[in-house]
Write a protein that holds these residues in place. Structure first.
Motif, PDB file in Angstrom:
ATOM      1  N   CYS A   3       0.658  -1.368  -0.034  1.00 57.27           N
ATOM      2  CA  CYS A   3       0.082   0.204  -0.093  1.00 57.27           C
ATOM      3  C   CYS A   3       0.946   1.193   0.042  1.00 57.27           C
ATOM      4  CB  CYS A   3      -0.956   0.149   1.368  1.00 57.27           C
ATOM      5  SG  CYS A   3      -0.079   0.050   2.733  1.00 57.27           S
ATOM      6  N   ILE A   4       2.032   1.129   0.110  1.00 54.00           N
ATOM      7  CA  ILE A   4       2.999   2.297   0.207  1.00 54.00           C
ATOM      8  C   ILE A   4       3.282   2.880  -0.861  1.00 54.00           C
ATOM      9  CG2 ILE A   4       5.322   3.276   0.678  1.00 54.00           C
ATOM     10  CD1 ILE A   4       5.617   1.155   3.120  1.00 54.00           C
ATOM     11  N   VAL A   5       2.730   4.173  -1.176  1.00 57.61           N
ATOM     12  CA  VAL A   5       3.104   4.990  -2.436  1.00 57.61           C
ATOM     13  C   VAL A   5       3.960   6.100  -2.466  1.00 57.61           C
ATOM     14  CG1 VAL A   5       0.520   4.621  -2.829  1.00 57.61           C
ATOM     15  CG2 VAL A   5       1.285   6.847  -1.986  1.00 57.61           C
ATOM     16  N   LYS A   6       4.827   6.244  -1.119  1.00 62.87           N
ATOM     17  CA  LYS A   6       5.794   7.230  -1.248  1.00 62.87           C
ATOM     18  C   LYS A   6       6.689   7.122   0.047  1.00 62.87           C
ATOM     19  CE  LYS A   6       4.659  11.980  -0.281  1.00 62.87           C
ATOM     20  NZ  LYS A   6       4.441  13.383  -0.494  1.00 62.87           N
ATOM     21  N   MET A   7       7.721   7.485   0.038  1.00 59.73           N
ATOM     22  CA  MET A   7       8.698   7.654   1.295  1.00 59.73           C
ATOM     23  C   MET A   7       9.451   8.975   1.199  1.00 59.73           C
ATOM     24  SD  MET A   7      10.450   3.735   1.697  1.00 59.73           S
ATOM     25  CE  MET A   7       9.515   2.430   2.435  1.00 59.73           C
ATOM     26  N   GLU A   8       9.638   9.339   2.258  1.00 58.80           N
ATOM     27  CA  GLU A   8      10.594  10.735   2.358  1.00 58.80           C
ATOM     28  C   GLU A   8      11.872  10.342   3.367  1.00 58.80           C
ATOM     29  OE1 GLU A   8       7.061  14.238   2.194  1.00 58.80           O
ATOM     30  OE2 GLU A   8       7.683  13.309   4.020  1.00 58.80           O
ATOM     31  N   LEU A   9      13.075  10.734   3.072  1.00 61.58           N
ATOM     32  CA  LEU A   9      14.145  10.497   3.682  1.00 61.58           C
ATOM     33  C   LEU A   9      14.681  11.791   4.223  1.00 61.58           C
ATOM     34  CD1 LEU A   9      16.602   8.695   4.385  1.00 61.58           C
ATOM     35  CD2 LEU A   9      17.497   9.349   2.239  1.00 61.58           C
ATOM     36  N   CYS A  10      14.680  11.996   5.550  1.00 64.80           N
ATOM     37  CA  CYS A  10      15.075  13.251   6.112  1.00 64.80           C
ATOM     38  C   CYS A  10      16.543  12.705   6.852  1.00 64.80           C
ATOM     39  CB  CYS A  10      14.077  13.624   7.295  1.00 64.80           C
ATOM     40  SG  CYS A  10      12.418  13.903   6.525  1.00 64.80           S
ATOM     41  N   LEU A  11      17.237  13.790   6.695  1.00 63.64           N
ATOM     42  CA  LEU A  11      18.640  13.602   7.533  1.00 63.64           C
ATOM     43  C   LEU A  11      19.084  14.761   8.421  1.00 63.64           C
ATOM     44  CD1 LEU A  11      21.366  12.207   7.694  1.00 63.64           C
ATOM     45  CD2 LEU A  11      21.919  13.439   5.871  1.00 63.64           C
ATOM     46  N   ASN A  12      18.857  14.516   9.669  1.00 62.72           N
ATOM     47  CA  ASN A  12      19.426  15.432  10.571  1.00 62.72           C
ATOM     48  C   ASN A  12      18.395  16.785  10.795  1.00 62.72           C
ATOM     49  OD1 ASN A  12      21.655  13.885  11.569  1.00 62.72           O
ATOM     50  ND2 ASN A  12      22.890  14.828  10.023  1.00 62.72           N
ATOM     51  N   GLY A  13      17.157  16.608  10.432  1.00 64.33           N
ATOM     52  CA  GLY A  13      15.927  17.610  10.361  1.00 64.33           C
ATOM     53  C   GLY A  13      14.856  16.844   9.930  1.00 64.33           C
ATOM     54  N   ASP A  14      13.806  17.951   9.704  1.00 59.96           N
ATOM     55  CA  ASP A  14      12.391  17.474   9.461  1.00 59.96           C
ATOM     56  C   ASP A  14      12.240  17.617   7.906  1.00 59.96           C
ATOM     57  OD1 ASP A  14      11.727  17.021  12.075  1.00 59.96           O
ATOM     58  OD2 ASP A  14      11.272  19.122  12.204  1.00 59.96           O
ATOM     59  N   GLU A  15      13.181  18.532   7.091  1.00 62.53           N
ATOM     60  CA  GLU A  15      12.615  18.598   5.707  1.00 62.53           C
ATOM     61  C   GLU A  15      13.440  17.409   4.750  1.00 62.53           C
ATOM     62  OE1 GLU A  15      11.030  21.065   3.779  1.00 62.53           O
ATOM     63  OE2 GLU A  15      10.368  21.658   5.770  1.00 62.53           O
ATOM     64  N   PRO A  16      12.489  16.910   3.907  1.00 61.80           N
ATOM     65  CA  PRO A  16      12.701  15.759   3.181  1.00 61.80           C
ATOM     66  C   PRO A  16      14.279  15.922   2.209  1.00 61.80           C
ATOM     67  CG  PRO A  16      10.550  15.997   3.032  1.00 61.80           C
ATOM     68  CD  PRO A  16      11.219  17.331   3.551  1.00 61.80           C
ATOM     69  N   GLU A  17      15.343  15.385   2.428  1.00 65.20           N
ATOM     70  CA  GLU A  17      16.468  15.100   1.401  1.00 65.20           C
ATOM     71  C   GLU A  17      16.021  14.522   0.387  1.00 65.20           C
ATOM     72  OE1 GLU A  17      20.071  15.478   2.149  1.00 65.20           O
ATOM     73  OE2 GLU A  17      19.669  17.010   3.634  1.00 65.20           O
ATOM     74  N   THR A  18      15.155  13.534   0.112  1.00 60.68           N
ATOM     75  CA  THR A  18      15.106  12.676  -1.075  1.00 60.68           C
ATOM     76  C   THR A  18      13.233  12.251  -0.675  1.00 60.68           C
ATOM     77  OG1 THR A  18      17.174  11.818  -1.087  1.00 60.68           O
ATOM     78  CG2 THR A  18      15.629  10.556  -2.395  1.00 60.68           C
ATOM     79  N   VAL A  19      12.676  12.413  -1.911  1.00 64.87           N
ATOM     80  CA  VAL A  19      11.488  11.654  -2.031  1.00 64.87           C
ATOM     81  C   VAL A  19      11.480  10.374  -2.827  1.00 64.87           C
ATOM     82  CG1 VAL A  19       9.031  12.052  -2.628  1.00 64.87           C
ATOM     83  CG2 VAL A  19      10.244  14.182  -1.581  1.00 64.87           C
ATOM     84  N   ILE A  20      10.984   9.456  -2.483  1.00 63.66           N
ATOM     85  CA  ILE A  20      10.926   8.304  -3.083  1.00 63.66           C
ATOM     86  C   ILE A  20       9.669   7.621  -3.639  1.00 63.66           C
ATOM     87  CG2 ILE A  20      11.866   5.608  -3.151  1.00 63.66           C
ATOM     88  CD1 ILE A  20      13.258   7.558  -0.419  1.00 63.66           C
ATOM     89  N   ILE A  21       9.340   7.513  -5.056  1.00 67.76           N
ATOM     90  CA  ILE A  21       8.236   7.055  -5.397  1.00 67.76           C
ATOM     91  C   ILE A  21       8.095   5.694  -6.209  1.00 67.76           C
ATOM     92  CG2 ILE A  21       7.376   9.408  -5.502  1.00 67.76           C
ATOM     93  CD1 ILE A  21       7.828   9.441  -8.679  1.00 67.76           C
TER      94      ILE A  21
END
Length: 375
Positions: A290-308
């Motif tokens: 069911c997963i459609v998106k992942m967000e990777l955050c590094l040392n903070g709250d803003e996504p470094e990478t969005v994986i689709i």
């Protein structure tokens, strides 16, 4: 407030406030203090039915005809000239649901509210547009109209007032919603939604109210026409997460479809290890379907990478790591923006440019299941 923001960017351009109500709009504007004294900086406050010309005057200089060969319901529509030719068009809706359209936000706000009442109104004295399209059609005539009229002139920006939302919307209408008082249907949300993609904003609005945006036909139509995004994989939500603020908005199910979300399952993924490859730490995961998106955050709250795509492998750029301890957060979403979050501590033993697998220590330290599951 919006006029002030616009004037900061453009002190000399013309700014119009335009509205089309279901009753004579000037009366509504006077009741709500739509005046230059209360809204300084505006050049004119215009009831659309008055600014567009006389009753059924299709040759009025105040309107323009727009041919729409691929229209779903009609092939020609009439728009107010100032509205159609504006350099920038901002939709200012409220957060609420609707007994005919399911969700009424940035798009319906203009696709119904901006229709010239002198052309599409019920009569010369009643600018309500109840009769211009069958609102109760099960095939979705109303949704086709909304798609078509919006396509004639898409908006450039949306600022949605969600400070107080309304369930059993739009008014509420007590005969339809069977509620007893307005205060019962006010939803104290304390939100402002904004964005360039009106379809995406209305999708987020729908999910905040726990209504399924993919059951709202006009949102699906507009997405299919390339006029906006309805899939969470293409929508980046900044600020509060949807699962932190969503509430159940009660409402009547429309004849053409549109329904609340009654059951949501929690997305999940399992971490199975990592490898160091070509300057990256690659996390191996086993994700739910069911997963459609992942967000990777590094040392903070803003996504470094969005994986689709390919949720089995999530790569962390080692050059982005700081010496010592780093916090890596992976958010995983399903199509309702339900979210599971896993936090990892990544410790480096050497200079980040020379990291090998033995130089890293990766520990999962936390898992937060943040979706709202209902029965």
């Amino acid at each position: 407030a919006v006029v002030e923001l616009v004037r900061e960017l453009n002190p000399s351009g013309k700014v119009y406030i335009m509205e089309g109500s279901s009753v004579p709009t000037r009366f509504v504007m006077e009741k709500l203090n739509y005046t230059p004294e209360y809204i300084p900086g505006v050049d004119a406050i215009l009831p659309i039915e008055e600014d567009s010309g006389a009753w059924k005057d299709y040759n009025s200089p105040g309107i323009v005809a727009v041919d729409l060969p691929d229209g779903l319901l009609h092939k020609k529509y009439y728009l107010n000239k100032k509205y159609k030719e504006a350099d920038v068009l901002i939709s200012l809706p409220c957060l609420k649901n609707h007994w005919h359209a399911a969700v009424t936000g940035a798009i319906k706000n203009v696709a119904i509210g901006a229709t010239p009442g002198n052309i599409y109104g019920n009569s010369s004295t009643n600018p309500g547009r109840n009769s211009m399209v069958d609102h109760n059609s099960r095939r979705g005539d109303l949704h086709m109209w909304i798609h078509d009229f919006y396509k004639c002139r898409p908006v450039d920006f949306v600022i949605m007032d969600g400070l107080q939302g309304i369930q059993n919307g739009p008014t509420p209408c007590y005969e339809v919603s069977r509620t007893t008082r307005l205060s019962k249907d006010q939803m104290n949300m304390r939100l402002i939604l904004a964005g360039r993609d009106a379809v995406a904003v209305d999708t987020v609005e729908s999910l905040i109210m726990n209504w399924d945006p993919q059951s709202v036909k006009y949102l699906v139509f507009l997405n299919q026409s390339g006029l906006g995004n309805i899939c969470p994989s293409a929508i980046n939500v900044k600020g509060k997460k949807i699962d932190e603020i969503r509430k159940d908005f009660v409402g009547v199910r429309p004849p053409a479809g549109g329904h609340p979300i009654k059951k949501m399952t929690t997305p999940a993924f399992t971490y199975t290890g990592y490898e160091v490859q070509e300057g990256q730490a690659v996390f191996s995961l086993v994700p739910d379907e069911c997963i459609v998106k992942m967000e990777l955050c590094l040392n903070g709250d803003e996504p470094e990478t969005v994986i689709i795509t390919d949720f089995h492998r999530v790569a962390v750029d080692l050059s982005r790591l700081s010496p010592g301890e780093n916090r890596v957060i992976i958010h995983a979403y399903d199509r309702f923006f339900n979210r599971v979050t896993k936090t990892f501590l990544v410790r480096t033993k050497s200079h980040v440019g020379q990291v090998k697998k033995d130089d890293l220590v990766v520990d999962q330290v936390r898992e937060d299941v943040l979706s709202e599951v209902e029965g």
